[in-house]
Design an enzyme around this catalytic site. Structure first.
Site, PDB file in Angstrom:
ATOM      1  CG  ASP A   5       8.281  -0.726   6.016  1.00  0.00           C
ATOM      2  OD1 ASP A   5       7.654  -1.347   6.891  1.00  0.00           O
ATOM      3  OD2 ASP A   5       8.710  -1.272   4.978  1.00  0.00           O
ATOM      4  CG  HIS A   9       1.986  -0.552  14.539  1.00  0.00           C
ATOM      5  ND1 HIS A   9       2.741  -0.432  13.393  1.00  0.00           N
ATOM      6  CD2 HIS A   9       1.443  -1.805  14.492  1.00  0.00           C
ATOM      7  CE1 HIS A   9       2.657  -1.552  12.690  1.00  0.00           C
ATOM      8  NE2 HIS A   9       1.886  -2.399  13.330  1.00  0.00           N
ATOM      9  CG  LEU A  31       2.497  20.341   7.336  1.00  0.00           C
ATOM     10  CD1 LEU A  31       3.552  20.230   6.237  1.00  0.00           C
ATOM     11  CD2 LEU A  31       2.953  19.547   8.559  1.00  0.00           C
TER      12      LEU A  31
HETATM   13  C1  FPP Z   1       4.676  -0.485   8.461  1.00  0.00           C
HETATM   14  O1  FPP Z   1       5.540  -1.094   9.370  1.00  0.00           O
HETATM   15  C2  FPP Z   1       3.857   0.486   9.169  1.00  0.00           C
HETATM   16  C3  FPP Z   1       2.503   0.505   9.159  1.00  0.00           C
HETATM   17  C4  FPP Z   1       1.688  -0.442   8.406  1.00  0.00           C
HETATM   18  C5  FPP Z   1       1.762   1.493   9.959  1.00  0.00           C
HETATM   19  C6  FPP Z   1       2.382   2.823  10.072  1.00  0.00           C
HETATM   20  C7  FPP Z   1       1.702   3.581  11.122  1.00  0.00           C
HETATM   21  C8  FPP Z   1       2.310   4.405  11.977  1.00  0.00           C
HETATM   22  C9  FPP Z   1       3.741   4.707  11.929  1.00  0.00           C
HETATM   23  C10 FPP Z   1       1.555   5.152  13.003  1.00  0.00           C
HETATM   24  C11 FPP Z   1       0.575   6.035  12.347  1.00  0.00           C
HETATM   25  C12 FPP Z   1       0.145   7.096  13.191  1.00  0.00           C
HETATM   26  C13 FPP Z   1      -0.982   7.788  13.013  1.00  0.00           C
HETATM   27  C14 FPP Z   1      -1.166   9.009  13.767  1.00  0.00           C
HETATM   28  C15 FPP Z   1      -2.049   7.374  12.107  1.00  0.00           C
HETATM   29  P1  FPP Z   1       5.475  -2.666   9.549  1.00  0.00           P
HETATM   30  O2  FPP Z   1       4.527  -2.972  10.632  1.00  0.00           O
HETATM   31  O3  FPP Z   1       5.156  -3.309   8.235  1.00  0.00           O
HETATM   32  O4  FPP Z   1       6.926  -2.985   9.978  1.00  0.00           O
HETATM   33  P2  FPP Z   1       7.770  -4.293   9.600  1.00  0.00           P
HETATM   34  O5  FPP Z   1       7.980  -4.244   8.117  1.00  0.00           O
HETATM   35  O6  FPP Z   1       9.027  -4.107  10.374  1.00  0.00           O
HETATM   36  O7  FPP Z   1       6.965  -5.473  10.053  1.00  0.00           O
END
Ligand code: FPP
Length: 258
Positions: A38, A55, A149
């Site tokens: 997050d 992201h 893994l």
């Molecule tokens: C939440 O942060 C994050 C997500 C909804 C997406 C997580 C995805 C990745 C870290 C990349 C994934 C990689 C692969 C290879 C699939 P947010 O956007 O809600 O952050 P915020 O709370 O600060 O707005």
């Protein structure tokens, strides 16, 4: 001179990381680590960048942490990459998030294969675009014989829906006579969940200072240790992961006993 100081600092840091890794190896590591990644949006906002830049940076962290988890001998790493609730985000962000598996696997699959990582996925494949599914299915196929893994992507995953679906399938099997209602117990119910092939997570990590589960593995996390950090996912480093594992190793798990 400045460069020399930087180099020296880097050397110090990596030697202390190495020492901490050696210490970690002396005690059991969690078999299954689950992560709610997050804070990507906030990371981007702090830098006046579009949310998707966060992201993208987060995707690079996935690579780093996967390599480290594999090196530590962790059996399973489950990453919450897209929830059933994430469809509520703007379409451009949803599209970007669902392209990431393709980009990630397109770049790093050879490395995952070399590291003996086995890719799996849990979540609803329906509704996911074909480019997401194709990339994941190719990775699952290409790594199916790997014994290291297990890198389990939670994609279009929601825990309540998973539980309701499991209940429906249990009822259905009872109706068909495949199952007797008094055979239904916790182990049997677990076998109807998307994680039927996995052990429950021993450790849950959530970044960005949010202290909630957000519909993630509600059944499977019943006895897991939780570790929260204020660090935003794109800033999450190997040191932070090591810190979480050290914290886990210092906890006493009682599973409801004394
Ligand atoms: C939440 O942060 C994050 C997500 C909804 C997406 C997580 C995805 C990745 C870290 C990349 C994934 C990689 C692969 C290879 C699939 P947010 O956007 O809600 O952050 P915020 O709370 O600060 O707005």
């Amino acid at each position: 001179m400045l460069n020399k100081i930087k180099l020296w600092k880097n050397q110090q840091q990596s030697s202390s990381l190495h020492e901490r890794m050696l210490q970690i190896e002396e005690q059991p590591v969690p078999s299954h680590v689950a992560i709610i990644m997050d804070g990507n949006g906030r990371w981007a906002k702090k830098r006046a960048l579009p949310r998707v830049a966060g992201h993208h940076e987060g995707m690079k962290v996935v690579r780093k942490i996967t390599r480290l988890a594999s090196k530590m001998g962790i059996n399973t790493l489950t990453l919450y990459a897209f929830s059933t609730e994430n469809w509520k985000r703007p379409k451009t962000e949803v599209d970007y998030l669902l392209k990431l598996p393709e980009e990630f696997l397109g770049t790093f699959l050879p490395e995952l294969i070399e590291e003996n990582v086995r890719v799996t996925m849990m979540g609803y494949k329906e509704n996911l675009p074909s480019y997401t599914i194709n990339a994941i299915e190719k990775a699952i196929q290409d790594t199916k014989d790997n014994t290291g893994l297990v890198l389990n992507f939670a994609l279009n995953y929601g825990s309540r829906a998973e539980i309701v679906d499991a209940v429906k399938r249990v009822l259905n099997d009872c109706q068909k006579g495949i199952l007797e209602s008094d055979e239904v117990n916790e182990d049997l119910f677990s076998s109807y969940l998307m994680t039927s092939d996995l052990t429950d997570p021993d450790l849950l990590i959530r970044t960005s200072g949010e202290i909630r589960l957000s519909n993630f593995m509600l059944w499977q996390l019943a006895y897991s240790e939780f570790w929260f950090t204020e660090v935003l996912w794109p800033d999450f480093s190997e040191q932070h992961f090591i810190e979480a594992i050290e914290a886990y190793q210092n906890r006493q798990r009682r599973f409801g006993g004394v």
